[in-house]
Design a protein around this motif. Structure first.
Motif: not given
Length: 374
Positions: A168-179
């Motif tokens: 959950a934390d790693t995928v959340s970070l990936a989505r924040r990087l995309l943003r």
């Protein structure tokens, strides 16, 4: 007075029923907004199924109600943001990014709620997100692959809480990087737009100054032919001088429309250069018009380079071109100088394409397995 107020109220009521008026604050891509709404509906159905399976799982039944409730709140918030009247006006496509943020949070909460089988079903998408935004040797990317390999083994029926938290934390970070990458594109568009407006105002100021003070810095040349001198300007030619014309003669030959004509020719030439540059544009799915602002940047730049280039030629900066022979030559050089703005804006075009390429996604060039440097 009362009748006027009544007509105004009726007019506003009529406009309020028109589709355009009801979406006056909607400045983003309509298709993308509807796609997000459809995604919300899809996630609501998935969330219902995940919640039902989590309730039947003894290990997840105590956590499911809390996570499911929070996920539903995030989906409701995303739907509210996408409505016409709940996001700030004149913020182009900002509501789309906010809605995606709420969707990302809902997806992360679903990872916490999902059963082992649901996590296995979500793993390909989660791993793809991580692969897009982390280098191949990044420990988080390696760890995701290890978890995926272990969960895909037929005899494995457990998912450790630490592994679920890491996913959950790693995928959340990936989505924040995309943003962040998307916001970087928006910032680039705003900067280019402000520079374009500034150059446009400068071009207007130069044209106005040339019309008001037509004898201040004339765009005129003094060629010599058979011991006879002429004063050649963009809109007029005066001949018959037996000696080199002085400052007064050049000032009297100049016209207020000289700068305006040169800038119009340079702007048209830059417009042709913008059209020719379209062959290198691949387009973008982002709701920010990077190719459009790059094309508009060329127009005032071409107008100014035409004027500045002629001033450099008049000052003898270019050897052999200090005395143009006719008005047609001045206009021809204005065309060339206006088109030559490509020399200055090419680096901006390259930077714009680099900013677009930095937004990783399923349709991004080289997104799968590419090393994304940071």
């Amino acid at each position: 007075m009362g009748r006027t107020a009544e007509w105004t109220a009726k007019g506003r009521g009529l406009l309020g029923k028109m589709p355009y008026w009801s979406s006056r604050g909607e400045l983003g891509t309509w298709e993308e907004r509807e796609l997000l709404r459809a995604r919300i509906t899809e996630l609501e159905a998935v969330l219902d199924a995940v919640s039902a399976r989590a309730q039947a799982d003894p290990d997840r039944s105590d956590l499911a109600p809390s996570y499911v409730a929070k996920a539903r709140l995030e989906l409701d918030a995303a739907r509210d943001v996408l409505s016409h009247r709940t996001h700030p006006m004149m913020r182009r496509a900002a509501h789309l990014g906010v809605a995606r943020s709420h969707l990302d949070v809902a997806l992360n909460l679903m990872v916490w709620t999902a059963s082992l089988d649901d996590v296995k079903a979500l793993l390909p998408d989660l791993a793809a997100r991580v692969d897009e935004h982390f280098a191949p040797r990044d420990p988080r990317r390696i760890r995701i692959k290890e978890i995926a390999q272990r969960l895909n083994q037929p005899d494995n029926r457990t998912l450790e809480p630490s592994e679920r938290s890491f996913l959950a934390d790693t995928v959340s970070l990936a989505r924040r990087l995309l943003r962040k990458e998307t916001l970087r594109v928006r910032s680039f568009v705003r900067i280019v737009r402000l520079v374009t407006i500034g150059l446009g105002l400068a071009a207007v100021a130069v044209a106005w100054a040339g019309c008001y003070w037509d004898d201040m810095v004339p765009l005129c040349f003094t060629p010599e032919y058979r011991n006879t001198f002429s004063v050649v300007c963009p809109t007029r030619t005066v001949t018959g001088f037996t000696s080199p014309p002085g400052t007064d003669a050049i000032a009297s030959a100049s016209r207020g429309a000289d700068y305006l004509v040169v800038e119009i020719v340079g702007l048209v030439s830059a417009g042709i250069a913008s059209a020719a540059a379209l062959r290198r544009i691949r387009g973008t799915a982002l709701p920010y018009g990077v190719p459009v602002v790059l094309a508009l940047l060329k127009l005032p730049t071409g107008a100014l380079t035409a004027v500045l280039g002629l001033l450099l030629m008049r000052g003898g900066f270019v050897p052999g071109l200090s005395a143009l022979d006719s008005t047609a030559q001045i206009i021809a050089w204005s065309v060339i100088l206006g088109y030559s703005q490509q020399l200055f804006t090419r680096s901006v075009d390259s930077q714009g394409q680099a900013v677009l390429d930095s937004v990783r996604g399923p349709q991004s060039p080289g997104s799968s397995g590419a090393d994304h440097r940071r």
